[in-house]
Design a protein around this motif. Structure first.
Motif, PDB file in Angstrom:
ATOM      1  N   LEU A   1      14.775   8.692  -8.172  1.00  0.00           N
ATOM      2  CA  LEU A   1      14.834   8.880  -9.610  1.00  0.00           C
ATOM      3  C   LEU A   1      14.863   7.675 -10.291  1.00  0.00           C
ATOM      4  CD1 LEU A   1      16.660  11.867  -9.682  1.00  0.00           C
ATOM      5  CD2 LEU A   1      14.290  11.869  -9.824  1.00  0.00           C
ATOM      6  N   CYS A   2      15.123   6.469  -9.616  1.00  0.00           N
ATOM      7  CA  CYS A   2      15.386   5.170 -10.336  1.00  0.00           C
ATOM      8  C   CYS A   2      14.220   4.648 -11.315  1.00  0.00           C
ATOM      9  CB  CYS A   2      15.847   4.159  -9.311  1.00  0.00           C
ATOM     10  SG  CYS A   2      17.186   4.185  -8.468  1.00  0.00           S
ATOM     11  N   GLY A   3      14.323   4.629 -12.546  1.00  0.00           N
ATOM     12  CA  GLY A   3      13.171   4.453 -13.363  1.00  0.00           C
ATOM     13  C   GLY A   3      12.987   2.801 -13.488  1.00  0.00           C
ATOM     14  N   MET A   4      11.760   2.271 -13.584  1.00  0.00           N
ATOM     15  CA  MET A   4      11.503   1.031 -13.693  1.00  0.00           C
ATOM     16  C   MET A   4      10.767   0.449 -14.931  1.00  0.00           C
ATOM     17  SD  MET A   4       9.095  -1.411 -13.334  1.00  0.00           S
ATOM     18  CE  MET A   4       7.562  -0.519 -12.584  1.00  0.00           C
ATOM     19  N   VAL A   5      11.084  -0.585 -15.472  1.00  0.00           N
ATOM     20  CA  VAL A   5      10.240  -1.248 -16.576  1.00  0.00           C
ATOM     21  C   VAL A   5      10.034  -2.533 -16.565  1.00  0.00           C
ATOM     22  CG1 VAL A   5      10.161  -1.654 -19.160  1.00  0.00           C
ATOM     23  CG2 VAL A   5      11.112   0.638 -18.565  1.00  0.00           C
ATOM     24  N   LEU A   6       8.721  -2.969 -16.304  1.00  0.00           N
ATOM     25  CA  LEU A   6       8.446  -4.467 -16.120  1.00  0.00           C
ATOM     26  C   LEU A   6       7.753  -4.899 -17.273  1.00  0.00           C
ATOM     27  CD1 LEU A   6       7.985  -6.952 -14.098  1.00  0.00           C
ATOM     28  CD2 LEU A   6       5.780  -6.032 -13.694  1.00  0.00           C
TER      29      LEU A   6
ATOM     30  N   LEU B   1       4.870  -4.040 -19.549  1.00  0.00           N
ATOM     31  CA  LEU B   1       3.542  -3.809 -19.100  1.00  0.00           C
ATOM     32  C   LEU B   1       3.290  -2.782 -17.863  1.00  0.00           C
ATOM     33  CD1 LEU B   1       3.548  -7.926 -18.163  1.00  0.00           C
ATOM     34  CD2 LEU B   1       2.289  -6.490 -20.112  1.00  0.00           C
ATOM     35  N   SER B   2       4.700  -2.331 -17.397  1.00  0.00           N
ATOM     36  CA  SER B   2       4.355  -1.468 -16.223  1.00  0.00           C
ATOM     37  C   SER B   2       5.641  -0.744 -16.102  1.00  0.00           C
ATOM     38  CB  SER B   2       4.199  -2.258 -14.834  1.00  0.00           C
ATOM     39  OG  SER B   2       4.176  -1.366 -13.944  1.00  0.00           O
ATOM     40  N   THR B   3       5.280   0.686 -15.765  1.00  0.00           N
ATOM     41  CA  THR B   3       6.653   1.533 -15.805  1.00  0.00           C
ATOM     42  C   THR B   3       6.451   2.372 -14.559  1.00  0.00           C
ATOM     43  OG1 THR B   3       5.691   3.189 -17.018  1.00  0.00           O
ATOM     44  CG2 THR B   3       6.791   1.487 -18.365  1.00  0.00           C
ATOM     45  N   GLY B   4       7.599   2.854 -14.040  1.00  0.00           N
ATOM     46  CA  GLY B   4       7.395   3.710 -12.976  1.00  0.00           C
ATOM     47  C   GLY B   4       8.562   4.182 -12.358  1.00  0.00           C
ATOM     48  N   THR B   5       8.679   4.831 -11.378  1.00  0.00           N
ATOM     49  CA  THR B   5       9.941   5.253 -10.608  1.00  0.00           C
ATOM     50  C   THR B   5       9.967   5.086  -9.398  1.00  0.00           C
ATOM     51  OG1 THR B   5       9.396   7.426 -10.223  1.00  0.00           O
ATOM     52  CG2 THR B   5      10.240   6.984 -12.524  1.00  0.00           C
ATOM     53  N   GLY B   6      11.234   5.388  -8.376  1.00  0.00           N
ATOM     54  CA  GLY B   6      11.117   5.423  -7.086  1.00  0.00           C
ATOM     55  C   GLY B   6      10.185   6.219  -6.516  1.00  0.00           C
ATOM     56  N   ALA B   7      10.098   7.433  -6.953  1.00  0.00           N
ATOM     57  CA  ALA B   7       8.989   8.398  -6.487  1.00  0.00           C
ATOM     58  C   ALA B   7       7.687   7.846  -6.289  1.00  0.00           C
ATOM     59  CB  ALA B   7       9.119   9.567  -7.304  1.00  0.00           C
TER      60      ALA B   7
ATOM     61  N   LEU C   1       0.818  -1.340  -0.055  1.00  0.00           N
ATOM     62  CA  LEU C   1       0.026   0.011   0.041  1.00  0.00           C
ATOM     63  C   LEU C   1       0.676   1.233   0.066  1.00  0.00           C
ATOM     64  CD1 LEU C   1      -2.867  -1.109   2.498  1.00  0.00           C
ATOM     65  CD2 LEU C   1      -2.686  -1.497   0.109  1.00  0.00           C
ATOM     66  N   THR C   2       1.974   1.164  -0.899  1.00  0.00           N
ATOM     67  CA  THR C   2       2.710   2.581  -0.908  1.00  0.00           C
ATOM     68  C   THR C   2       2.294   3.466  -1.878  1.00  0.00           C
ATOM     69  OG1 THR C   2       4.349   1.202  -2.299  1.00  0.00           O
ATOM     70  CG2 THR C   2       4.931   1.209  -0.022  1.00  0.00           C
ATOM     71  N   SER C   3       1.319   3.002  -2.792  1.00  0.00           N
ATOM     72  CA  SER C   3       0.960   3.853  -3.681  1.00  0.00           C
ATOM     73  C   SER C   3      -0.389   4.615  -3.422  1.00  0.00           C
ATOM     74  CB  SER C   3       0.417   2.897  -5.044  1.00  0.00           C
ATOM     75  OG  SER C   3      -0.596   3.501  -5.642  1.00  0.00           O
ATOM     76  N   ALA C   4      -0.332   5.985  -3.722  1.00  0.00           N
ATOM     77  CA  ALA C   4      -1.533   6.904  -3.134  1.00  0.00           C
ATOM     78  C   ALA C   4      -2.685   6.338  -3.844  1.00  0.00           C
ATOM     79  CB  ALA C   4      -1.167   8.283  -3.428  1.00  0.00           C
ATOM     80  N   ALA C   5      -2.825   5.725  -4.851  1.00  0.00           N
ATOM     81  CA  ALA C   5      -4.105   5.425  -5.706  1.00  0.00           C
ATOM     82  C   ALA C   5      -4.575   4.001  -5.074  1.00  0.00           C
ATOM     83  CB  ALA C   5      -3.831   4.851  -6.974  1.00  0.00           C
ATOM     84  N   VAL C   6      -3.879   3.197  -4.631  1.00  0.00           N
ATOM     85  CA  VAL C   6      -3.914   1.876  -4.031  1.00  0.00           C
ATOM     86  C   VAL C   6      -4.739   2.212  -2.525  1.00  0.00           C
ATOM     87  CG1 VAL C   6      -3.536  -0.206  -3.047  1.00  0.00           C
ATOM     88  CG2 VAL C   6      -2.556   0.539  -5.322  1.00  0.00           C
TER      89      VAL C   6
ATOM     90  N   LEU D   1       5.832   5.904  -2.049  1.00  0.00           N
ATOM     91  CA  LEU D   1       5.664   7.041  -0.767  1.00  0.00           C
ATOM     92  C   LEU D   1       6.916   8.206  -1.219  1.00  0.00           C
ATOM     93  CD1 LEU D   1       5.564   5.129   2.391  1.00  0.00           C
ATOM     94  CD2 LEU D   1       3.710   6.159   1.059  1.00  0.00           C
ATOM     95  N   GLY D   2       7.012   8.555  -2.357  1.00  0.00           N
ATOM     96  CA  GLY D   2       7.957   9.635  -2.846  1.00  0.00           C
ATOM     97  C   GLY D   2       9.249   9.212  -2.928  1.00  0.00           C
ATOM     98  N   ASN D   3       9.765   8.083  -2.159  1.00  0.00           N
ATOM     99  CA  ASN D   3      10.864   7.443  -2.296  1.00  0.00           C
ATOM    100  C   ASN D   3      10.971   6.160  -1.289  1.00  0.00           C
ATOM    101  OD1 ASN D   3      13.961   7.038  -1.580  1.00  0.00           O
ATOM    102  ND2 ASN D   3      14.223   9.366  -1.765  1.00  0.00           N
TER     103      ASN D   3
END
Length: 266
Positions: free
Chosen positions: A182-187, A194-200, A65-70, A203-205
């Protein structure tokens, strides 16, 4: 006074989840038995003690539950946590047997491996940086013992934060060489993004998530210890996993990690 003959809702919820795990058949939600986060963590504690009594080895924690949306979806404003055990760890690229996780989903994360205990009532970023030996890319295979992922906060917390398995990369990187925010992620699944994102997105970090966990675990009497692995939370949207799927997560600065699901037995 509590009626000693009345059923114990925490015990009943734990037994329902244990039966689902043992049978491989998802169960009904447990929110008909328990209603508060404290009760849900009491269920999780009961399941943890059952696991330890059965010889399983605790290796760390996962943060959910670290995502604001979830969080908004479940009506909460803070993360949750669950336990990691040695038998949940899968080597990078090793085949995950069919049925090993009920209703599996995959998400890419950053894992921290500790080199010191975190036992202060309130930790600082400096405490966490000093205590962390290195970071690794990770894929968490979440799963739910509850049918159709029909969960609220109490359901997922009781169910060990919907834990399943986890896969760690094999190239440790010290935090001094990273900016986790700032670490970018690709799954990807067999090359399909399928999924992209960053460390931000965590919870912001991811360090913020780890700090929350360290403080929370001291309050509940199970502090993080040297050698523990911490899965800090999803960097992007979770994706459903099917038999035969092969996922690869690439996290900037950390490298890649793979989770491979066996095909269904005929």
């Amino acid at each position: 006074m509590t009626d000693p003959t009345s059923p114990d809702p925490v015990r009943a919820a734990a037994e329902r989840l244990l039966a689902a795990r043992a049978s491989g058949v998802p169960c009904a939600p447990v929110r008909d038995l328990i209603t508060t986060a404290d009760e849900a963590y009491a269920v999780q504690d009961r399941l943890t003690e059952h696991a330890l009594a059965g010889g399983r080895r605790l290796t760390g924690r996962k943060i959910g539950l670290t995502s604001a949306a979830v969080q908004a979806q479940l009506g909460v404003d803070s993360p949750d946590f669950g336990m990691l055990f040695a038998d949940m760890a899968v080597p990078d690229g090793a085949e995950i047997p069919a049925g090993a996780v009920l209703q599996p989903r995959a998400e890419a994360e950053i894992a921290l491996v500790l080199d010191a205990d975190l036992t202060h009532e309130r930790h600082t970023v400096a405490d966490l940086l000093r205590a962390t030996a290195f970071a690794l890319p990770a894929i968490e295979v979440v799963g739910s013992r509850i049918a159709d992922w029909d969960i609220t906060l109490v359901d997922t917390v009781a169910d060990n934060a919907s834990s399943g398995l986890y896969v760690l990369g094999t190239r440790p990187v010290p935090l001094r060489d990273l900016d986790l925010r700032l670490c970018g992620m690709v799954l990807e699944r067999r090359g399909e993004q399928l999924s992209t994102g960053t460390g931000a997105a965590c919870l912001g970090n991811p360090l913020n998530a780890a700090l929350w966990l360290a403080d929370t675990l001291v309050r509940v009497g199970r502090p993080l210890r040297a050698g523990d692995t911490v899965l800090t939370g999803a960097l992007g949207p979770v994706v459903a996993a099917a038999p035969g799927d092969v996922f690869e997560a690439r996290v900037e600065g950390l490298g890649d990690v793979r989770a491979a699901f066996a095909k269904e037995e005929s």
